[in-house]
Design a protein around this motif. Structure first.
Motif, PDB file in Angstrom:
ATOM      1  N   ARG A   1       3.832   5.117  -0.785  1.00 21.76           N
ATOM      2  CA  ARG A   1       3.809   4.764   0.632  1.00 21.76           C
ATOM      3  C   ARG A   1       5.034   5.307   1.376  1.00 21.76           C
ATOM      4  O   ARG A   1       4.953   5.662   2.560  1.00 21.76           O
ATOM      5  CB  ARG A   1       3.752   3.247   0.780  1.00 21.76           C
ATOM      6  CG  ARG A   1       3.429   2.754   2.185  1.00 21.76           C
ATOM      7  CD  ARG A   1       3.695   1.256   2.326  1.00 21.76           C
ATOM      8  NE  ARG A   1       3.049   0.501   1.264  1.00 21.76           N
ATOM      9  CZ  ARG A   1       3.378  -0.739   0.936  1.00 21.76           C
ATOM     10  NH1 ARG A   1       4.361  -1.356   1.565  1.00 21.76           N
ATOM     11  NH2 ARG A   1       2.743  -1.372  -0.035  1.00 21.76           N
TER      12      ARG A   1
ATOM     13  N   ASP B   1       0.375  -3.767   3.174  1.00 22.96           N
ATOM     14  CA  ASP B   1       1.246  -3.930   2.002  1.00 22.96           C
ATOM     15  C   ASP B   1       0.402  -3.889   0.728  1.00 22.96           C
ATOM     16  O   ASP B   1       0.277  -4.877   0.019  1.00 22.96           O
ATOM     17  CB  ASP B   1       2.009  -5.251   2.104  1.00 22.96           C
ATOM     18  CG  ASP B   1       3.150  -5.344   1.102  1.00 22.96           C
ATOM     19  OD1 ASP B   1       3.400  -4.347   0.396  1.00 22.96           O
ATOM     20  OD2 ASP B   1       3.790  -6.415   1.032  1.00 22.96           O
TER      21      ASP B   1
ATOM     22  N   THR C   1      -0.297  -2.783  -3.089  1.00 28.65           N
ATOM     23  CA  THR C   1       0.543  -2.527  -4.249  1.00 28.65           C
ATOM     24  C   THR C   1      -0.291  -2.153  -5.468  1.00 28.65           C
ATOM     25  O   THR C   1      -1.413  -2.627  -5.647  1.00 28.65           O
ATOM     26  CB  THR C   1       1.399  -3.755  -4.616  1.00 28.65           C
ATOM     27  OG1 THR C   1       0.542  -4.817  -5.048  1.00 28.65           O
ATOM     28  CG2 THR C   1       2.201  -4.233  -3.430  1.00 28.65           C
TER      29      THR C   1
ATOM     30  N   LYS D   1      10.023   0.119  -6.243  1.00 29.10           N
ATOM     31  CA  LYS D   1       9.081   0.012  -5.139  1.00 29.10           C
ATOM     32  C   LYS D   1       8.370   1.336  -4.886  1.00 29.10           C
ATOM     33  O   LYS D   1       7.243   1.354  -4.376  1.00 29.10           O
ATOM     34  CB  LYS D   1       9.783  -0.466  -3.872  1.00 29.10           C
ATOM     35  CG  LYS D   1      10.757   0.540  -3.264  1.00 29.10           C
ATOM     36  CD  LYS D   1      11.316   0.015  -1.950  1.00 29.10           C
ATOM     37  CE  LYS D   1      12.205   1.057  -1.272  1.00 29.10           C
ATOM     38  NZ  LYS D   1      12.691   0.590   0.048  1.00 29.10           N
TER      39      LYS D   1
ATOM     40  N   GLU E   1       4.587   0.474  -4.376  1.00 27.72           N
ATOM     41  CA  GLU E   1       4.129   0.359  -2.986  1.00 27.72           C
ATOM     42  C   GLU E   1       3.314   1.597  -2.608  1.00 27.72           C
ATOM     43  O   GLU E   1       3.824   2.720  -2.619  1.00 27.72           O
ATOM     44  CB  GLU E   1       5.318   0.188  -2.047  1.00 27.72           C
ATOM     45  CG  GLU E   1       6.066  -1.109  -2.278  1.00 27.72           C
ATOM     46  CD  GLU E   1       7.238  -1.304  -1.329  1.00 27.72           C
ATOM     47  OE1 GLU E   1       7.535  -0.363  -0.548  1.00 27.72           O
ATOM     48  OE2 GLU E   1       7.849  -2.384  -1.364  1.00 27.72           O
TER      49      GLU E   1
ATOM     50  N   LYS F   1      -0.237  -9.041   1.319  1.00 23.25           N
ATOM     51  CA  LYS F   1       0.006  -8.183   0.164  1.00 23.25           C
ATOM     52  C   LYS F   1      -1.265  -8.152  -0.666  1.00 23.25           C
ATOM     53  O   LYS F   1      -1.754  -9.184  -1.125  1.00 23.25           O
ATOM     54  CB  LYS F   1       1.175  -8.700  -0.670  1.00 23.25           C
ATOM     55  CG  LYS F   1       1.539  -7.773  -1.836  1.00 23.25           C
ATOM     56  CD  LYS F   1       2.664  -8.350  -2.676  1.00 23.25           C
ATOM     57  CE  LYS F   1       3.967  -8.385  -1.928  1.00 23.25           C
ATOM     58  NZ  LYS F   1       4.449  -7.025  -1.569  1.00 23.25           N
TER      59      LYS F   1
ATOM     60  N   SER G   1      -3.693  -5.809  -3.726  1.00 23.12           N
ATOM     61  CA  SER G   1      -3.441  -4.974  -4.901  1.00 23.12           C
ATOM     62  C   SER G   1      -4.752  -4.490  -5.489  1.00 23.12           C
ATOM     63  O   SER G   1      -5.845  -4.790  -4.995  1.00 23.12           O
ATOM     64  CB  SER G   1      -2.652  -5.761  -5.952  1.00 23.12           C
ATOM     65  OG  SER G   1      -3.492  -6.679  -6.630  1.00 23.12           O
TER      66      SER G   1
END
Length: 546
Positions: free
Chosen positions: A249, A281, A283, A461, A465, A493, A495
């Protein structure tokens, strides 16, 4: 007229010869004049073979490592002192030991299960890219120097030297030490599995077990149990899951990066803002491809990662109902068995754009199949795969770091591909939804440690990210009002563990494996902190991973 100067040339040759003789004398002093007894070489050889466990103790301090060192050292020493086994047969163990030790020294971590999986399954290009990374170049030079010294000092001894075999009380002492070591190992077996060499055996066995369980699951007949939306049989639509490769990201202009890496995608988003959802966000659940892709296609959340191979992928469940599932890529991978697509389309090409004109377009234009789920797996921004023959100099001002230049160009290229697909999707009246996310990110010397890669150290990160975007045409949004919930929940967040259950919600299939709390389109969705999978395939809560 002859302008040559034989005298000067002879002088230069003489100087070179003196320099070379001086170098030979130094080398001779270090190597050729150094003679060790057979017993000394056996002891040093045994230390070298067990040395990675000592390195683990130096870096990580746990007593299991030093115990493992003494167990391994004792066994190897006893074998060579009580038998006629020649040192040459230990050479593979020495190479393995040095590779492990160099890896620990460079990355401050042990080679775990994910590295074992990568060794067995990574393509040649990726291996070359890993070896050519700045850190590994230094490591390879160190390995070559050590092996040259080892061969001369340890392996090549005095030919007139007699064989030595310890006898009598010395043999009894050594055998007793081995028996004690065996007792200690059996008493501490669970704890020693993380120490060298037992960790290598354990991780290799874990890999073999995982692959075997995946194959067994693929062979089992799957019978759907659950429910469908009332109008499911009459609904039509295309669903496309695009899995990128190694895109972080931090280098995406959609998320504030200074260079225009997403210029093509940003243009079409600006033209059709209601047809796009940008995840704020998103992940990854792992630093490498294996845990990441397993999480994307699994119906089991990453917090229960060890159970994933025993359950069918969500795409296999879709194929079991009434969807035709396609897997489209420019290369094969080990996940095709787990994914369980009806049709695998592998195009021999170095360019992801080649997937659009041909395979993807043909699938989308086929209206004889009403429900299609298409998986597109990209080469993306993997440093070993992204050797594109073109550069986006019109959009990216020239920088000084060649690796970052190459990386940013690959992101522009992926952005162009997504933009091209978005144009196709938005212009059609056939309900179509696309969700893009990479498998994991990448380190680009962000901490000044020459780390260009992923999965070689603790979580960062930059590896976790990721960018993620969902887009759809008006026909799809008109029949799927739950997209509004996805848009709201995309601010949380999210994922890889949300992917399968969100697709279940959008498709209208609710198998017994469905978890509505992970479905971003469900009114019962609730935020659940992601779990990241470490190098030993152990789930760690996101907040405890950095």
């Amino acid at each position: 007229m002859n302008d040559s100067n034989p005298s000067g040339e002879n002088t230069r040759k003489s100087a070179f010869r003196r320099g070379w003789n001086y170098f030979e004398n130094i080398l001779s002093s270090i190597l050729y004049k150094l003679h060790l007894s057979k017993r000394q070489r056996i002891i040093i050889n045994s230390v070298i073979i067990a040395f990675p466990a000592m390195m683990q103790y130096i870096f990580f301090s746990d007593q299991e490592y030093i115990i493992s060192f003494f167990i391994y050292f004792t066994v190897v020493l006893t074998v060579f002192l009580t038998s006629r086994v020649r040192l040459i047969f230990s050479f593979p163990l020495v190479i393995a030991s040095m590779i492990f030790s160099i890896y620990i020294t460079i990355y401050h971590r042990s080679i775990g299960a994910t590295a074992i999986i990568a060794i067995f399954n990574t393509r040649t290009e990726a291996i070359h890219g890993f070896i050519k990374s700045p850190k590994m170049i230094t490591g390879m030079i160190a390995l070559v120097i050590f092996l040259l010294l080892y061969i001369r000092v340890i392996m090549i001894g005095n030919r007139n030297e007699k064989k030595i075999l310890v006898k009598g009380k010395s043999r009894i002492v050594l055998v007793g030490a081995v028996l004690v070591s065996l007792f200690v190992f059996l008493s501490m077996r669970e704890n020693l599995m993380k120490a060298y060499p037992f960790s290598v055996l354990y991780d290799s066995r874990s890999y073999i077990s995982i692959v075997s369980r995946m194959k067994d699951t693929a062979k089992k007949e799957y019978r759907f149990t659950g429910s469908l939306e009332p109008n499911f049989k009459n609904e039509v639509g295309n669903y496309i899951l695009i899995v990128g490769e190694t895109e972080r990201r931090a280098n995406c202009s959609l998320y504030g990066y200074g260079r225009k890496t997403n210029i093509f995608l940003q243009k079409i988003i600006g033209e059709h803002p209601r047809n796009f959802i940008l995840f704020k966000d998103y992940t990854s659940t792992g630093q490498t491809t294996y845990p990441s892709l397993m999480s994307i296609f699994s119906v089991i959340p990453s917090k229960y990662f060890q159970k994933i191979p025993d359950y069918p992928s969500f795409t296999r469940i879709l194929a079991n109902i009434s969807f035709k599932v396609y897997f489209v890529s420019t290369y094969n991978n080990i996940f095709q068995t787990f994914i369980g697509a009806d049709q695998n389309i592998i195009i021999n090409s170095d360019d992801d754009l080649s997937l659009i004109n041909g395979a993807l377009t043909n699938i989308l234009n086929d209206r004889t199949i009403q429900k299609k789920f298409i998986i597109v797996h990209l080469r993306g921004s993997h440093l070993a795969f992204s050797n594109y023959n073109f550069k986006y100099s019109d959009y990216l001002s020239k920088g000084t770091d060649q690796i970052i230049e190459k990386y940013d160009n690959s992101i522009v290229h992926t952005s162009q591909m997504l933009s091209n697909i978005a144009n196709i999707v938005i212009s059609t009246d056939y309900p179509t939804c696309v969700w893009y996310m990479p498998d994991h990110g990448e380190n680009l010397n962000d901490f000044g440690d020459n780390d260009y890669g992923h999965g070689e150290g603790g979580f960062t990160k930059y590896e976790i990210e990721l960018p993620s975007v969902m887009f759809f045409n008006d026909s799809f949004s008109a029949t799927n009002p739950e997209l509004k919930r996805v848009m709201v929940n995309s601010m949380n967040k999210t994922s890889h563990s949300n992917v399968s259950h969100t697709f279940f919600g959008l498709v209208g299939i609710y198998p017994s494996e469905y978890l509505e709390e992970l479905d971003l389109s469900s009114p019962n969705y609730r935020y659940d902190e992601p779990y990241l999978i470490n190098s030993d395939l152990f789930p760690i809560r996101y907040s405890n991973s950095f």
